[in-house]
Design a protein around this motif. Structure first.
Motif, short mmCIF file in Angstrom:
data_model
loop_
_atom_site.label_atom_id
_atom_site.label_comp_id
_atom_site.label_asym_id
_atom_site.label_seq_id
_atom_site.Cartn_x
_atom_site.Cartn_y
_atom_site.Cartn_z
N PHE A 229 10.43 -8.83 -4.38
CA PHE A 229 9.99 -10.34 -4.01
C PHE A 229 11.15 -11.24 -4.27
O PHE A 229 11.92 -11.13 -5.30
N ALA B 269 1.56 -4.34 -2.40
CA ALA B 269 2.73 -3.61 -2.81
C ALA B 269 2.33 -2.37 -3.42
O ALA B 269 3.17 -1.48 -3.02
N HIS B 270 1.33 -2.41 -4.26
CA HIS B 270 0.97 -1.01 -4.58
C HIS B 270 0.34 0.15 -3.55
O HIS B 270 0.62 1.20 -3.54
N TYR C 105 11.06 -7.43 6.23
CA TYR C 105 10.40 -8.37 5.80
C TYR C 105 9.22 -8.58 6.98
O TYR C 105 9.37 -9.30 8.00
N ILE D 227 10.75 -3.42 1.38
CA ILE D 227 10.03 -4.28 2.11
C ILE D 227 10.14 -5.56 1.10
O ILE D 227 10.00 -5.67 -0.09
N ARG E 163 9.05 -9.56 0.37
CA ARG E 163 8.14 -10.71 0.61
C ARG E 163 8.46 -11.73 -0.25
O ARG E 163 9.14 -11.47 -1.22
N ASP F 187 9.94 0.78 -1.42
CA ASP F 187 9.80 -0.30 -2.72
C ASP F 187 9.64 -1.50 -2.04
O ASP F 187 10.26 -1.98 -0.94
N THR F 188 8.79 -2.60 -2.66
CA THR F 188 8.56 -3.88 -2.26
C THR F 188 9.41 -4.76 -3.20
O THR F 188 9.26 -4.83 -4.52
N GLU G 179 -0.14 -10.00 -2.98
CA GLU G 179 1.06 -9.54 -2.93
C GLU G 179 1.08 -7.93 -3.75
O GLU G 179 1.59 -6.92 -3.37
N LEU G 180 0.53 -8.11 -5.09
CA LEU G 180 0.58 -7.09 -6.13
C LEU G 180 -0.15 -5.63 -5.17
O LEU G 180 0.15 -4.65 -5.17
N ASN H 212 1.07 -0.24 -0.32
CA ASN H 212 2.37 0.39 0.40
C ASN H 212 2.97 1.41 -0.10
O ASN H 212 3.49 2.29 0.31
N ARG H 213 3.02 1.29 -1.57
CA ARG H 213 3.80 2.28 -2.28
C ARG H 213 3.17 3.96 -2.40
O ARG H 213 3.60 4.77 -2.34
#
Ligand code: PNS
Length: 167
Positions: A123, A109-110, A6, A92, A94, A120-121, A105-106, A112-113
């Motif tokens: 939420f 997430a993309h 986190y 991850i 969030r 994977d993120t 955040e989207l 980091n992916r």
């Protein structure tokens, strides 16, 4: 063993963050709360060492006893995905407070992916009673001597007050 990170600035940690980490710790075997150390961020209310110490105290003070043992607090510098890999974390975590959080955040997430497809993120929706909270507002209120006792744990209240007094 499902391990999640986190990540965040947690400057300072609020009851909203503590709610998210507690709920994540009920789902994952281990959750590492990663405190981003950003030496460029001069607006920080607490130094990174202070933040880690305060967050450890806050977790012990405020998270439910049955999940507290699954939560670790560590400082990190650099990419979140590298921090995840160092701890063999494949998730991850969030928190999402409102639709306004979603866009950034989207994107994160993309990104980091793309950097780490194996991570994977996930939420968690911030609890309704904490969804108005933000660390920057807490800092502003505390800087003007306002009462943040309903927003952050007592250990954070104390540290913010000491900081204001220049201790
Ligand atoms: O609490 P915050 O400030 O919303 O947290 C943002 C954080 C720390 C999650 C984000 O800035 C981050 O991951 N920083 C580390 C550097 C990195 O990995 N950047 C690429 C992310 S897409």
């Amino acid at each position: 063993m499902k391990i999640a990170v986190y990540p965040g600035s947690f400057d300072p940690i609020t009851y909203g963050h503590l709610d998210v980490v507690s709920r994540a710790a009920a789902v994952f075997d281990r959750v590492i709360l990663g405190v981003l150390v950003n030496p460029q961020k001069s607006t920080a209310a607490l130094t990174s060492e202070q933040r880690v110490a305060v967050i450890r105290e806050a977790v012990a003070e405020s998270c439910p006893a049955d999940v507290v043992g699954r939560i670790d607090v560590e400082a990190f510098d650099g990419l979140t995905v590298d921090f995840c890999r160092a701890f063999k974390a494949t998730f991850i975590v969030r928190g999402l407070r409102a639709i306004s959080d979603f866009e950034s955040e989207l994107q994160m997430a993309h990104t980091n992916r793309k950097l780490a497809p194996e991570i994977d993120t996930v939420f968690f929706m911030t609890a309704l009673e904490h969804s108005y909270l933000s660390s920057s507002l807490v800092k502003e209120i505390a800087a003007f001597g306002g009462d943040v006792g309903q927003m952050v744990p007592q250990t954070v209240v104390r540290h913010l007050a000491e900081r204001k007094r220049g201790l």
